[in-house]
Design an enzyme around this catalytic site. Structure first.
Site, PDB file in Angstrom:
ATOM      1  N   LYS A 298      -9.209  -2.000   5.460  1.00 37.79           N
ATOM      2  CA  LYS A 298      -9.312  -2.585   4.112  1.00 37.79           C
ATOM      3  C   LYS A 298      -8.239  -3.651   3.909  1.00 37.79           C
ATOM      4  O   LYS A 298      -8.500  -4.727   3.381  1.00 37.79           O
ATOM      5  CB  LYS A 298      -9.194  -1.489   3.058  1.00 37.79           C
ATOM      6  CG  LYS A 298     -10.446  -0.615   3.007  1.00 37.79           C
ATOM      7  CD  LYS A 298     -10.305   0.542   2.049  1.00 37.79           C
ATOM      8  CE  LYS A 298      -9.393   1.596   2.599  1.00 37.79           C
ATOM      9  NZ  LYS A 298      -9.457   2.898   1.958  1.00 37.79           N
TER      10      LYS A 298
ATOM     11  N   ARG B  83     -15.424  12.104   5.841  1.00 42.06           N
ATOM     12  CA  ARG B  83     -14.167  12.784   6.185  1.00 42.06           C
ATOM     13  C   ARG B  83     -13.797  13.788   5.109  1.00 42.06           C
ATOM     14  O   ARG B  83     -13.335  14.887   5.386  1.00 42.06           O
ATOM     15  CB  ARG B  83     -13.042  11.753   6.348  1.00 42.06           C
ATOM     16  CG  ARG B  83     -13.137  10.976   7.643  1.00 42.06           C
ATOM     17  CD  ARG B  83     -12.222   9.769   7.614  1.00 42.06           C
ATOM     18  NE  ARG B  83     -10.842  10.129   7.393  1.00 42.06           N
ATOM     19  CZ  ARG B  83      -9.938   9.326   6.833  1.00 42.06           C
ATOM     20  NH1 ARG B  83     -10.282   8.113   6.433  1.00 42.06           N
ATOM     21  NH2 ARG B  83      -8.707   9.720   6.670  1.00 42.06           N
TER      22      ARG B  83
ATOM     23  N   SER C  23      -8.775   3.626   8.272  1.00 44.21           N
ATOM     24  CA  SER C  23      -9.255   3.479   6.910  1.00 44.21           C
ATOM     25  C   SER C  23      -8.372   2.515   6.104  1.00 44.21           C
ATOM     26  O   SER C  23      -8.862   1.589   5.446  1.00 44.21           O
ATOM     27  CB  SER C  23      -9.265   4.874   6.263  1.00 44.21           C
ATOM     28  OG  SER C  23      -9.439   4.796   4.898  1.00 44.21           O
TER      29      SER C  23
ATOM     30  N   ASP D 220     -15.820   2.023   6.075  1.00 41.99           N
ATOM     31  CA  ASP D 220     -14.843   2.957   5.511  1.00 41.99           C
ATOM     32  C   ASP D 220     -15.429   3.723   4.333  1.00 41.99           C
ATOM     33  O   ASP D 220     -15.157   4.918   4.166  1.00 41.99           O
ATOM     34  CB  ASP D 220     -13.562   2.231   5.080  1.00 41.99           C
ATOM     35  CG  ASP D 220     -12.542   3.229   4.545  1.00 41.99           C
ATOM     36  OD1 ASP D 220     -12.149   4.120   5.313  1.00 41.99           O
ATOM     37  OD2 ASP D 220     -12.168   3.149   3.363  1.00 41.99           O
TER      38      ASP D 220
ATOM     39  N   HIS E  60       0.848  -1.190   0.000  1.00 37.80           N
ATOM     40  CA  HIS E  60       0.000   0.000   0.000  1.00 37.80           C
ATOM     41  C   HIS E  60       0.881   1.236   0.000  1.00 37.80           C
ATOM     42  O   HIS E  60       1.859   1.308   0.736  1.00 37.80           O
ATOM     43  CB  HIS E  60      -0.904   0.012   1.242  1.00 37.80           C
ATOM     44  CG  HIS E  60      -1.787   1.211   1.309  1.00 37.80           C
ATOM     45  ND1 HIS E  60      -2.972   1.301   0.606  1.00 37.80           N
ATOM     46  CD2 HIS E  60      -1.643   2.389   1.946  1.00 37.80           C
ATOM     47  CE1 HIS E  60      -3.515   2.477   0.829  1.00 37.80           C
ATOM     48  NE2 HIS E  60      -2.726   3.159   1.632  1.00 37.80           N
TER      49      HIS E  60
HETATM   50  N1  URA Z   1      -6.029   6.074   1.852  1.00 37.28           N
HETATM   51  C1  URA Z   1      -7.088   5.472   2.442  1.00 37.28           C
HETATM   52  O1  URA Z   1      -7.528   4.414   2.025  1.00 37.28           O
HETATM   53  N2  URA Z   1      -7.656   6.083   3.495  1.00 37.28           N
HETATM   54  C2  URA Z   1      -7.191   7.244   3.983  1.00 37.28           C
HETATM   55  O2  URA Z   1      -7.742   7.714   4.950  1.00 37.28           O
HETATM   56  C3  URA Z   1      -6.100   7.848   3.374  1.00 37.28           C
HETATM   57  C4  URA Z   1      -5.521   7.242   2.298  1.00 37.28           C
END
Ligand code: URA
Length: 447
Positions: free
Chosen positions: A191, A172, A187, A165, A86
């Site tokens: 995931k 947000r 967040s 999320d 990520h």
């Molecule tokens: N990427 C995400 O998936 N969530 C965030 O809050 C920031 C970057």
């Protein structure tokens, strides 16, 4: 017996710096997801977290409750070490598109659930969808099939994964609470932890085009991400890398696909390949590979030079409904005639501000303001120069690809404010890869 709560009492507690326990958080999130708590009250919670933060235990519970708000992947039938990467995002960051097939060629199994771009920063799914025919929304069953066949898959979240999320991220975005470390950690990890992973590698960006431009904040984010993901039993390590200038030369969805093909055919830009190689080494180490660095690097380079990684990428594109032929002849893709931004004077390029270049690409049509906005595949900026390069007066610095002729002045203004030219060679003080962030929050040289 389940406890019941009064929302305003929970808000007051968080507002005054208290800690919500697991039951309180679960009640809050469950009721928000099912629509029993309205956006205005959840907004107050987000703002309270923004200012008050979360304790370690609170964050651990928050991540778990978010992850468990929907369906999770089951990869027990897919052999191999399941690892995802990520990036906290930025400008020109096409690393996932190159890295995933490289890691698959090295024998790893890479289930990658990615996101879309927002504002100045691009998103992996938007880049992939620039390939004609390719759709990134696939059923879970198909996700598992492609992963088994090709060794990697990059796709969007399914409708029923981590619904908390999906709802919270949009809120947000609308309430200026995106850049809060606990909310970002919740967040991202909710995931990632729903993907049934054995290992996770993180590319945490810092600098002008990053989510957290200040190094201190990015280090803290990296440390907490590693700490929490490790608590959940996923072997996790993080690199801290610079997002001061765009990654590579291409910024914009189709342009970045073309640069991905360059990387996979051994013609990638130096900085992009440096990131790919460092992250691939990190992935091998996380998966338990104990060979020396030169052996690992040789395998990574061979995965590319042999054509295996590119071949896997083409197979993946085809299985996702895309046209692999266009990737072998990218010159056939219809692009608008570019407008060229040239150097106003000769000198060395001291700055190529990633945020400003990202905004130029956004105005060209490559980005979006809201998650549901469409993006234009052809729009973007192709750089001719990078920081530290010499440029002659009137030499091209950037090509602008856009059909939004009315936005040209604004795009040119962004590029012009991104570029700083000085008469002497700048001293390079910041590296591309700062190093690995340890659990103590130190930066250790890597690889
Ligand atoms: N990427 C995400 O998936 N969530 C965030 O809050 C920031 C970057």
């Amino acid at each position: 017996m389940k406890r019941s709560f009064v929302i305003t009492e929970l808000l007051k507690k968080k507002r005054d710096g208290g800690t919500l326990d697991a039951e309180e958080l679960e009640w809050l999130i469950r009721n928000y997801v099912k629509g029993a708590i309205p956006d205005y009250q959840m907004s107050a919670f987000l703002m309270a977290v923004y200012f008050r933060g979360m304790s370690s235990d609170e964050l651990l519970n928050f991540v778990r409750i978010m992850r468990d708000s929907g369906a999770k992947l089951d990869l027990s039938r897919v052999p191999g070490f399941h690892l995802d990467k990520h990036s906290t995002g930025g400008v020109g960051d096409k690393i996932s598109l190159v890295l995933a097939p490289v890691l698959a060629s090295l024998g790893l199994s890479v289930p990658m659930i990615s996101g879309r771009g927002l504002g100045h920063s691009g998103g992996t799914l938007d880049k992939l969808e620039a390939i004609p025919g390719l759709k990134t929304r696939i059923p879970v069953q198909r996700f598992v099939e492609i992963l088994s066949q090709v060794g990697f898959v990059i796709a969007g979240q399914t409708e029923d994964m981590v619904p908390a999320d999906k709802k919270l991220y949009a809120l947000r975005d609308a309430t200026a609470t995106v850049d809060s470390i606990p909310l970002v950690v919740g967040s991202i990890l909710s995931k990632k932890l729903a993907e049934d992973l054995d290992g996770l590698i993180l590319d945490v960006k810092t600098g002008k085009g990053a989510f957290f431009p200040k190094k201190k904040d990015a280090v803290q984010l990296a440390r907490i991400l590693v700490e929490i993901a490790t608590e959940f039993g996923v072997i996790t390590r993080a690199l801290l890398t610079s997002m001061d200038q765009p990654v590579g030369y291409a910024v914009g969805n189709w342009l970045e696909v073309v640069e991905t093909v360059d990387c996979l055919t051994n013609q990638g830009p130096e900085d992009t390949m440096e990131l790919v190689e460092a992250l691939a080494v990190l992935a091998l180490q996380v998966s338990g590979d104990r060979h020396p660095l030169n052996h690992q690097l040789a395998r990574i380079r061979k995965a590319i030079s042999s054509g295996e990684a590119f071949d896997r990428f083409l197979r993946y594109v085809s299985l996702m409904g895309g046209d692999p032929a266009i990737l072998e002849h990218p010159e056939r893709f219809p692009l608008p005639k570019p407008v060229v931004y040239t150097a106003p004077r000769e000198g060395y390029i001291e700055d190529l501000d990633a945020y400003r270049i990202g905004m130029a690409a956004f105005y060209a049509g490559a980005g979006r303001l809201k998650v549901e906005d469409p993006v234009d595949a052809v729009a973007g900026i192709r750089l001719h120069k990078k920081m530290g390069d010499w440029v002659q007066q009137d030499e091209p610095i950037a090509e602008i690809y856009t059909v939004r002729v009315d936005m040209l002045d604004q795009i040119l203004e962004e590029i012009s404010s991104a570029v700083r030219i000085i008469p002497y060679k700048p001293v390079q003080t910041e590296p591309l890869i700062y190093g690995e962030v340890t659990l103590k929050g130190e930066i250790r040289s890597f690889p």
